[in-house]
Design a protein around this motif. Structure first.
Motif, PDB file in Angstrom:
ATOM      1  N   PHE A 178      -5.636  28.158  38.751  1.00  0.00           N
ATOM      2  CA  PHE A 178      -6.115  27.727  37.453  1.00  0.00           C
ATOM      3  C   PHE A 178      -7.468  28.300  37.130  1.00  0.00           C
ATOM      4  CE2 PHE A 178      -8.954  24.333  38.838  1.00  0.00           C
ATOM      5  CZ  PHE A 178      -8.402  23.932  40.055  1.00  0.00           C
ATOM      6  N   CYS A 179      -7.723  28.395  35.844  1.00  0.00           N
ATOM      7  CA  CYS A 179      -8.947  29.005  35.348  1.00  0.00           C
ATOM      8  C   CYS A 179     -10.139  28.130  35.717  1.00  0.00           C
ATOM      9  CB  CYS A 179      -8.840  29.166  33.836  1.00  0.00           C
ATOM     10  SG  CYS A 179     -10.366  29.760  33.108  1.00  0.00           S
ATOM     11  N   PRO A 180     -11.169  28.693  36.363  1.00  0.00           N
ATOM     12  CA  PRO A 180     -12.332  27.893  36.748  1.00  0.00           C
ATOM     13  C   PRO A 180     -13.145  27.427  35.544  1.00  0.00           C
ATOM     14  CG  PRO A 180     -12.683  30.203  37.292  1.00  0.00           C
ATOM     15  CD  PRO A 180     -11.278  30.089  36.787  1.00  0.00           C
ATOM     16  N   GLU A 181     -12.923  28.065  34.414  1.00  0.00           N
ATOM     17  CA  GLU A 181     -13.681  27.721  33.221  1.00  0.00           C
ATOM     18  C   GLU A 181     -13.040  26.551  32.462  1.00  0.00           C
ATOM     19  OE1 GLU A 181     -16.488  29.439  32.399  1.00  0.00           O
ATOM     20  OE2 GLU A 181     -16.850  28.252  30.583  1.00  0.00           O
ATOM     21  N   CYS A 182     -11.770  26.699  32.111  1.00  0.00           N
ATOM     22  CA  CYS A 182     -11.145  25.679  31.257  1.00  0.00           C
ATOM     23  C   CYS A 182     -10.146  24.799  32.006  1.00  0.00           C
ATOM     24  CB  CYS A 182     -10.472  26.334  30.056  1.00  0.00           C
ATOM     25  SG  CYS A 182      -9.037  27.329  30.470  1.00  0.00           S
ATOM     26  N   GLY A 183      -9.820  25.163  33.241  1.00  0.00           N
ATOM     27  CA  GLY A 183      -8.978  24.302  34.059  1.00  0.00           C
ATOM     28  C   GLY A 183      -7.491  24.401  33.799  1.00  0.00           C
ATOM     29  N   GLY A 199      -1.588  32.643  28.549  1.00  0.00           N
ATOM     30  CA  GLY A 199      -2.881  32.602  29.214  1.00  0.00           C
ATOM     31  C   GLY A 199      -3.454  31.207  29.199  1.00  0.00           C
ATOM     32  N   CYS A 200      -4.697  31.125  29.649  1.00  0.00           N
ATOM     33  CA  CYS A 200      -5.363  29.825  29.713  1.00  0.00           C
ATOM     34  C   CYS A 200      -5.957  29.472  28.352  1.00  0.00           C
ATOM     35  CB  CYS A 200      -6.429  29.843  30.807  1.00  0.00           C
ATOM     36  SG  CYS A 200      -7.856  30.853  30.382  1.00  0.00           S
ATOM     37  N   HIS A 201      -6.722  28.421  28.294  1.00  0.00           N
ATOM     38  CA  HIS A 201      -7.266  27.970  27.013  1.00  0.00           C
ATOM     39  C   HIS A 201      -8.473  28.783  26.562  1.00  0.00           C
ATOM     40  CE1 HIS A 201      -9.471  25.281  24.237  1.00  0.00           C
ATOM     41  NE2 HIS A 201      -8.246  25.004  23.821  1.00  0.00           N
ATOM     42  N   CYS A 202      -9.363  29.095  27.492  1.00  0.00           N
ATOM     43  CA  CYS A 202     -10.615  29.750  27.093  1.00  0.00           C
ATOM     44  C   CYS A 202     -10.469  31.259  26.929  1.00  0.00           C
ATOM     45  CB  CYS A 202     -11.715  29.441  28.102  1.00  0.00           C
ATOM     46  SG  CYS A 202     -11.531  30.287  29.681  1.00  0.00           S
ATOM     47  N   GLY A 203      -9.368  31.824  27.436  1.00  0.00           N
ATOM     48  CA  GLY A 203      -9.136  33.250  27.242  1.00  0.00           C
ATOM     49  C   GLY A 203      -9.522  34.121  28.423  1.00  0.00           C
ATOM     50  N   LYS A 204      -9.986  33.521  29.517  1.00  0.00           N
ATOM     51  CA  LYS A 204     -10.333  34.326  30.693  1.00  0.00           C
ATOM     52  C   LYS A 204      -9.083  34.873  31.374  1.00  0.00           C
ATOM     53  CE  LYS A 204     -14.878  33.115  32.219  1.00  0.00           C
ATOM     54  NZ  LYS A 204     -15.737  32.401  33.150  1.00  0.00           N
ATOM     55  N   VAL A 205      -7.984  34.140  31.211  1.00  0.00           N
ATOM     56  CA  VAL A 205      -6.725  34.559  31.817  1.00  0.00           C
ATOM     57  C   VAL A 205      -5.744  34.895  30.700  1.00  0.00           C
ATOM     58  CG1 VAL A 205      -4.827  33.892  33.349  1.00  0.00           C
ATOM     59  CG2 VAL A 205      -7.125  32.974  33.733  1.00  0.00           C
TER      60      VAL A 205
HETATM   61 ZN   LIG Z   1      -9.670  29.473  30.902  1.00  0.00          ZN
END
Ligand SMILES: [Zn+2]
Length: 120
Positions: A74-79, A10-16
């Motif tokens: 890509f995640c709009p939050e953490c990129g 997943g992404c860094h912030c956890g949204k994905v």
């Molecule tokens: Zn993210």
């Protein structure tokens, strides 16, 4: 020999967050304009081996360039671009997994195959 193993990523912030079955004997390091800048290590899987558990493909930022066959999501939050999706020349959907975004992977033990993506 080509064993599929289950990974979470997943992404860094956890949204994905997703689960993928992949064989990390097949990892590529591509020198195309985007992979080089992002430092991506990729492995490719069919849709049956990919389950998006958190996040929505439509909610991710979709970046396309060149022939626009690949959706760089890509995640709009953490990129972080933890995966991309596209269609192969024979019309099949595939997922490109950013191996650096998988958990419990010994990146130093991988033997990424260099791919001259710049040529394509
Ligand atoms: Zn993210």
């Amino acid at each position: 020999m080509s064993e599929l193993k289950k990974y979470t990523g997943g992404c860094h912030c956890g949204k994905v967050a997703y689960e993928v079955s992949a064989n990390l004997d097949n990892v590529i390091s591509c020198n195309c304009s985007i992979c080089q800048k992002r430092g991506m290590l990729l492995t490719f899987v069919p849709p049956e081996q990919f389950v998006l558990q958190k996040g929505d493909e439509k909610a991710l930022t979709d970046y396309q360039f060149n022939k626009k066959v690949i959706h760089h999501l890509f995640c709009p939050e953490c990129g972080v671009e933890s995966f991309a999706t596209g269609t192969t020349p024979d019309g099949k959907r595939m997922y490109a997994i950013n191996v650096r975004c998988l958990e419990d992977v010994d990146l130093a033990a991988l033997k990424p195959q260099p791919v001259d993506g710049r040529r394509f």
